[in-house]
Design a protein around this motif. Structure first.
Motif, mmCIF file in Angstrom:
data_model
loop_
_atom_site.group_PDB
_atom_site.id
_atom_site.type_symbol
_atom_site.label_atom_id
_atom_site.label_comp_id
_atom_site.label_asym_id
_atom_site.label_seq_id
_atom_site.Cartn_x
_atom_site.Cartn_y
_atom_site.Cartn_z
ATOM 1 N N GLY A 291 5.471 27.666 43.505
ATOM 2 C CA GLY A 291 6.711 28.078 42.873
ATOM 3 C C GLY A 291 7.796 27.023 42.918
ATOM 4 O O GLY A 291 8.793 27.113 42.199
ATOM 5 N N TRP A 292 7.611 26.014 43.753
ATOM 6 C CA TRP A 292 8.631 24.981 43.947
ATOM 7 C C TRP A 292 8.135 23.588 43.560
ATOM 8 O O TRP A 292 8.959 22.682 43.364
ATOM 9 C CB TRP A 292 9.061 24.960 45.420
ATOM 10 N N TYR A 293 6.837 23.432 43.486
ATOM 11 C CA TYR A 293 6.237 22.121 43.247
ATOM 12 C C TYR A 293 5.332 22.149 42.015
ATOM 13 O O TYR A 293 4.684 23.166 41.727
ATOM 14 C CB TYR A 293 5.375 21.701 44.446
ATOM 15 N N ASP A 294 5.286 21.006 41.321
ATOM 16 C CA ASP A 294 4.184 20.777 40.405
ATOM 17 C C ASP A 294 2.966 20.431 41.246
ATOM 18 O O ASP A 294 3.063 19.648 42.200
ATOM 19 C CB ASP A 294 4.496 19.609 39.453
ATOM 20 N N VAL A 295 1.832 21.014 40.905
ATOM 21 C CA VAL A 295 0.620 20.806 41.701
ATOM 22 C C VAL A 295 -0.370 19.996 40.889
ATOM 23 O O VAL A 295 -0.770 20.395 39.792
ATOM 24 C CB VAL A 295 -0.003 22.149 42.126
ATOM 25 N N ARG A 296 -0.751 18.876 41.434
ATOM 26 C CA ARG A 296 -1.792 18.043 40.831
ATOM 27 C C ARG A 296 -2.918 17.938 41.849
ATOM 28 O O ARG A 296 -2.866 17.115 42.762
ATOM 29 C CB ARG A 296 -1.230 16.672 40.451
ATOM 30 N N ALA A 297 -3.896 18.802 41.679
ATOM 31 C CA ALA A 297 -4.942 18.957 42.689
ATOM 32 C C ALA A 297 -6.269 18.415 42.184
ATOM 33 O O ALA A 297 -6.685 18.708 41.061
ATOM 34 C CB ALA A 297 -5.102 20.428 43.073
ATOM 35 N N GLN A 298 -6.904 17.622 43.037
ATOM 36 C CA GLN A 298 -8.259 17.134 42.796
ATOM 37 C C GLN A 298 -9.148 17.735 43.879
ATOM 38 O O GLN A 298 -9.339 17.157 44.945
ATOM 39 C CB GLN A 298 -8.291 15.609 42.865
ATOM 40 N N GLU A 299 -9.680 18.938 43.603
ATOM 41 C CA GLU A 299 -10.601 19.572 44.540
ATOM 42 C C GLU A 299 -12.021 19.127 44.218
ATOM 43 O O GLU A 299 -12.331 18.743 43.090
ATOM 44 C CB GLU A 299 -10.487 21.087 44.460
ATOM 45 N N SER A 300 -12.899 19.206 45.221
ATOM 46 C CA SER A 300 -14.286 18.802 44.991
ATOM 47 C C SER A 300 -15.227 19.993 45.077
ATOM 48 O O SER A 300 -15.847 20.362 44.080
ATOM 49 C CB SER A 300 -14.700 17.710 45.986
ATOM 50 N N ILE A 301 -15.340 20.620 46.244
ATOM 51 C CA ILE A 301 -16.271 21.747 46.387
ATOM 52 C C ILE A 301 -15.527 23.027 46.733
ATOM 53 O O ILE A 301 -16.088 23.943 47.326
ATOM 54 C CB ILE A 301 -17.366 21.454 47.427
ATOM 55 N N THR A 302 -14.245 23.083 46.362
ATOM 56 C CA THR A 302 -13.468 24.308 46.493
ATOM 57 C C THR A 302 -12.747 24.568 45.179
ATOM 58 O O THR A 302 -12.663 23.695 44.316
ATOM 59 C CB THR A 302 -12.422 24.192 47.623
ATOM 60 N N ARG A 303 -12.235 25.774 45.040
ATOM 61 C CA ARG A 303 -11.406 26.133 43.875
ATOM 62 C C ARG A 303 -10.300 27.035 44.391
ATOM 63 O O ARG A 303 -10.189 28.198 44.019
ATOM 64 C CB ARG A 303 -12.253 26.849 42.818
ATOM 65 N N LEU A 304 -9.484 26.484 45.284
ATOM 66 C CA LEU A 304 -8.431 27.261 45.921
ATOM 67 C C LEU A 304 -7.152 27.286 45.101
ATOM 68 O O LEU A 304 -6.314 28.164 45.297
ATOM 69 C CB LEU A 304 -8.151 26.701 47.317
ATOM 70 N N CYS A 305 -6.987 26.350 44.207
ATOM 71 C CA CYS A 305 -5.796 26.337 43.369
ATOM 72 C C CYS A 305 -6.061 27.184 42.130
ATOM 73 O O CYS A 305 -6.929 26.849 41.317
ATOM 74 C CB CYS A 305 -5.444 24.909 42.961
ATOM 75 N N PRO A 306 -5.360 28.302 41.959
ATOM 76 C CA PRO A 306 -5.629 29.189 40.817
ATOM 77 C C PRO A 306 -5.178 28.542 39.508
ATOM 78 O O PRO A 306 -4.300 27.667 39.492
ATOM 79 C CB PRO A 306 -4.815 30.438 41.135
ATOM 80 N N PRO A 307 -5.760 28.958 38.388
ATOM 81 C CA PRO A 307 -5.381 28.381 37.095
ATOM 82 C C PRO A 307 -3.895 28.513 36.779
ATOM 83 O O PRO A 307 -3.342 27.682 36.062
ATOM 84 C CB PRO A 307 -6.231 29.174 36.099
ATOM 85 N N SER A 308 -3.240 29.534 37.324
ATOM 86 C CA SER A 308 -1.816 29.697 37.053
ATOM 87 C C SER A 308 -0.968 28.636 37.748
ATOM 88 O O SER A 308 0.198 28.451 37.411
ATOM 89 C CB SER A 308 -1.356 31.086 37.513
ATOM 90 N N ARG A 309 -1.539 27.937 38.729
ATOM 91 C CA ARG A 309 -0.797 26.919 39.464
ATOM 92 C C ARG A 309 -1.169 25.505 39.040
ATOM 93 O O ARG A 309 -0.353 24.598 39.112
ATOM 94 C CB ARG A 309 -1.031 27.071 40.968
ATOM 95 N N CYS A 310 -2.401 25.279 38.664
ATOM 96 C CA CYS A 310 -2.794 23.914 38.301
ATOM 97 C C CYS A 310 -4.046 23.958 37.435
ATOM 98 O O CYS A 310 -4.860 24.882 37.517
ATOM 99 C CB CYS A 310 -3.043 23.069 39.542
ATOM 100 N N ASP A 311 -4.177 22.938 36.623
ATOM 101 C CA ASP A 311 -5.368 22.749 35.803
ATOM 102 C C ASP A 311 -6.302 21.804 36.536
ATOM 103 O O ASP A 311 -5.910 20.697 36.914
ATOM 104 C CB ASP A 311 -5.006 22.156 34.432
ATOM 105 N N GLN A 312 -7.522 22.267 36.739
ATOM 106 C CA GLN A 312 -8.494 21.402 37.385
ATOM 107 C C GLN A 312 -9.009 20.374 36.380
ATOM 108 O O GLN A 312 -9.280 20.699 35.224
ATOM 109 C CB GLN A 312 -9.663 22.231 37.930
ATOM 110 N N PRO A 313 -9.154 19.114 36.787
ATOM 111 C CA PRO A 313 -9.662 18.100 35.863
ATOM 112 C C PRO A 313 -11.113 18.367 35.495
ATOM 113 O O PRO A 313 -11.852 19.038 36.225
ATOM 114 C CB PRO A 313 -9.528 16.802 36.667
ATOM 115 N N VAL A 314 -11.506 17.846 34.342
ATOM 116 C CA VAL A 314 -12.895 17.968 33.910
ATOM 117 C C VAL A 314 -13.779 17.176 34.859
ATOM 118 O O VAL A 314 -13.474 16.043 35.220
ATOM 119 C CB VAL A 314 -13.053 17.451 32.466
ATOM 120 N N ARG A 315 -14.860 17.767 35.262
ATOM 121 C CA ARG A 315 -15.752 17.106 36.201
ATOM 122 C C ARG A 315 -16.828 16.337 35.443
ATOM 123 O O ARG A 315 -17.240 16.731 34.359
ATOM 124 C CB ARG A 315 -16.392 18.131 37.143
#
Length: 692
Positions: A291-315
């Motif tokens: 709610g306070w930050y832009d989130v730029r997340a590069q997860e590997s074997i997790t998906r803890l960042c929901p789509p409403s918070r960040c877009d996961q990059p194409v793998r």
């Protein structure tokens, strides 16, 4: 009186006598009976395929949601894979039986009996590997005998067929358990609320947050004999420590990333075997700061960042094709008569920039020993994207990267050059553990280069001073003979190597390094970050912020399985004793008489070496004749200089083997390189082996 009636002979000229006869079948009755027989056969095949393929494969994949998260699988792709696993083998074998009908009823019956025997034999291999010590050819022979007996019993008696037809319900049950109950169910049916954002407290601007989580890195791998960061070998980790707070007693809470990483990002100890997915862990770092930050997340074997918070990059490797291919490889391990590591995580690696065709990295730093400009195609692609995102912004940004480095498979030299290695090289056993540790340390040397690039990029773009920078690892690993790995046995024998991890926290404005010896556990990560950026977490956590007083207890909680805490001693892990290099390493060899022979795999790679392409033949492996005793030392030389001295390991199914690792690329020259292998006698004399 009337006497008995005697039969009279038929009159040859009279009508034929009436013979008893079988009633004529009703129209279509034969076809219906044939269809019923085919249905029975198909049900029997379905039952056996379910036991041989569907159940064991879905069991492994159901316990490995990280397999699907690593490959960025959508729920539809997971469902399609399950359908393929459950249906394709059964349909294929059913077609084999249907085609055999063309040759007649006897051939059709024989084909079905053969299929039953083969499937039972495949099932016997799996059962035998679990309940007996028999392996290899003896297990295969025993399984064939069991299959033959089952085929005979199926042909002779009806009870086996009846049991199999009832068991045909099995695949339906296996699929239902996978979709509804297994940890992977969160990936198939992601349900649950998105976690609440944290509340602001304090005043002033919020700093950028840079969180870099490495994987499978024990703190002891970074330490020198004096217990400090080995600055000669890892200068950039030492640079990081010199400007941040180092927590030498930090520990992870699990040896398994799907449990360790959620604990770090939720502040809660692992409680249930849930998928590392936002639907199972709705309150985490990404939602609290989202709610306070832009989130730029590069997860590997997790998906803890929901789509409403960040877009996961194409793998780079995603889609049904790669899921099917990897699943087929897992099935090959499951049905093999040899022991194998049935672990999807064993195949995870960071693809390079060249493999995913991303843009080249930044210009090379002022370090002539590091050919970043020439080797940028070897960089992990997600690290390149992470660096590119490190830019100033009007809105505070959370930069997150979970990098699978220096996690196996080990393919990098400290320079960034890559080398080839066979998948079947063991990591356990005499000689193999030492080789695994050498390769781990070499890849850690390259990871140190990535840390240096991160620090350089932050400074060049004006983000270093103002950022909250955290560098750590999710868990460690043991390289101790007999207890190698990160399972429960390794933890109990070497808790410092499995649980002890590096942790460096640079707060905004911090310029000098310090050491904090508190009993840090990785559940402390989220509350510490929240405190530093002025966010009050929406719910309770098990960890405590580094701004609070240290916890009273000195022991640690570690979870090999969720909900089952193992208590281990605290403190800074001890530096393991490492044997010094053999005296021959680094020496040059003149003319030596030839005596004996050895086989080297990939010998032709030394005929045309181009170091600037970023790939070197740095790992040499092969076999020697049976007459060479176990433990015999072999010296391996490149261009006349001995690079490694290794033992011949005890014979295994692949022969009497040896493997030598040569991480120094200064040994190699462009063009033709000479490889020599020498047998080292007890008196130190060398005898050159003829190579083939």
């Amino acid at each position: 009186m009337t006497g008995p009636v005697r039969p009279t002979a038929p009159d040859p000229s009279g009508p034929d006598p009436v013979e008893p006869s079988t009633p004529e079948p009703r129209p279509g009755e034969g076809r219906r009976a044939g269809r019923r027989a085919e249905v029975r056969r198909l049900l029997e095949v379905t039952a056996l395929v379910g036991l041989v393929v569907t159940q064991p494969l879905l069991d492994v994949l159901g316990r490995s949601p990280d397999f699907f998260l690593f490959h960025g699988a959508t729920p539809a792709q997971v469902a399609a894979l399950v359908a393929l696993v459950a249906l394709v083998p059964t349909v294929a074998l059913g077609l084999v039986g249907a085609v055999s009908r063309v040759a007649g009823r006897a051939v059709r019956a024989g084909t079905h009996t053969l299929l039953v025997g083969l499937l039972v034999a495949a099932l016997a291999v799996q059962v035998g590997r679990h309940v007996t010590p028999v392996r290899g050819v003896p297990l295969l022979v025993a399984a064939v005998l069991v299959g033959a007996a089952a085929a005979y019993a199926h042909r002779r008696f009806t009870v086996l067929g009846r049991v199999l037809r009832v068991a045909a319900l099995g695949p339906v049950v296996f699929v239902a358990l996978f979709v509804l109950v297994s940890p992977t169910s969160a990936v198939v049916l992601p349900t649950g609320p998105v976690g609440a954002a944290g509340q602001a407290h304090g005043s002033g601007p919020r700093p950028p947050v840079v969180l870099l989580i490495l994987d499978e890195l024990p703190l002891v791998s970074l330490l020198g004999a004096d217990g400090r960061i080995d600055a000669a070998r890892y200068p950039h980790f030492a640079e990081l420590a010199a400007g941040s707070t180092w927590y030498p007693a930090a520990s992870g809470v699990s040896g398994w990333t799907p449990y360790a990483l959620p604990a770090m990002l939720t502040g809660r100890y692992p409680a249930v075997p849930a998928a590392p997915h936002y639907s199972r862990y709705p309150d985490n770092l990404f939602t609290a700061l989202g709610g306070w930050y832009d989130v730029r997340a590069q997860e590997s074997i997790t998906r803890l960042c929901p789509p409403s918070r960040c877009d996961q990059p194409v793998r780079p490797e995603q889609g049904l094709g790669v899921l099917t291919r990897r699943s087929a490889e897992l099935l090959g391990q499951i049905v093999a008569p040899q022991d194998s590591r049935i672990d999807p995580e064993a195949s995870y690696r960071e693809p390079s920039s060249a493999e995913v065709a991303v843009d080249a990295a930044e210009a090379a730093p002022a370090d002539p020993k590091f050919r970043w400009d020439r080797l940028n195609e070897s960089q992990p692609a997600r690290f390149t994207a992470f660096l590119d995102d490190l830019r100033p912004s009007d809105r505070p940004t959370l930069h997150f990267l979970h990098l699978l480095m220096p996690h196996a498979p080990w393919t990098y030299l400290p320079s960034g050059a890559r080398y080839d290695a066979p998948d079947e090289l063991p990591n356990e056993g005499a000689g193999w553990v030492d080789l695994a540790r050498q390769r781990h340390l070499a890849q850690l040397g390259y990871t140190d280069r990535l840390i240096g690039e991160t620090l350089r990029t932050l400074r060049e773009r004006g983000l270093y001073d103002e950022s909250l920078l955290v560098v750590t690892a999710d868990h460690g690993v043991s390289f101790t003979q007999g207890v190698q790995g990160r399972g429960l046995d390794a933890l109990r024998a070497q808790p410092g190597q499995v649980a002890g991890v590096p942790l460096f926290v640079k707060t905004p404005g911090q310029r000098t390094g310090r050491v904090d010896g508190r009993n840090w556990e990785h559940v402390d990560l989220l509350p510490t970050i929240a405190d530093e950026v002025g966010i009050r977490l929406p719910g309770p956590v098990d960890g405590r912020s580094a701004r609070q007083t240290p916890r009273d207890r000195t022991d640690k909680r570690f979870y090999d399985s969720p909900g089952k805490a193992v208590t281990i001693p605290g403190g800074v892990p001890a530096v393991p004793r490492v044997s010094p290099p053999h005296p021959l390493v680094g020496t040059t060899v003149g003319e030596v008489p030839e005596s004996g022979q050895a086989r080297v795999v990939g010998l032709d790679a030394f005929g045309d070496v181009d170091p600037d392409e970023g790939r070197l033949p740095a790992l040499v492996w092969g076999t020697v004749p049976d007459g060479v005793p176990d433990g015999t030392l072999l010296a391996v030389a490149v261009n006349g200089r001995i690079a490694a001295v290794v033992p011949v390991v005890p014979e295994d199914p692949d022969g009497r083997r040896f493997a030598a690792f040569m991480p120094d690329d200064r040994l190699f020259v462009a063009g033709v390189n000479r490889l020599d292998v020498y047998r080292v006698d007890a008196d130190g004399a060398l005898r050159r082996l003829a190579l083939s």
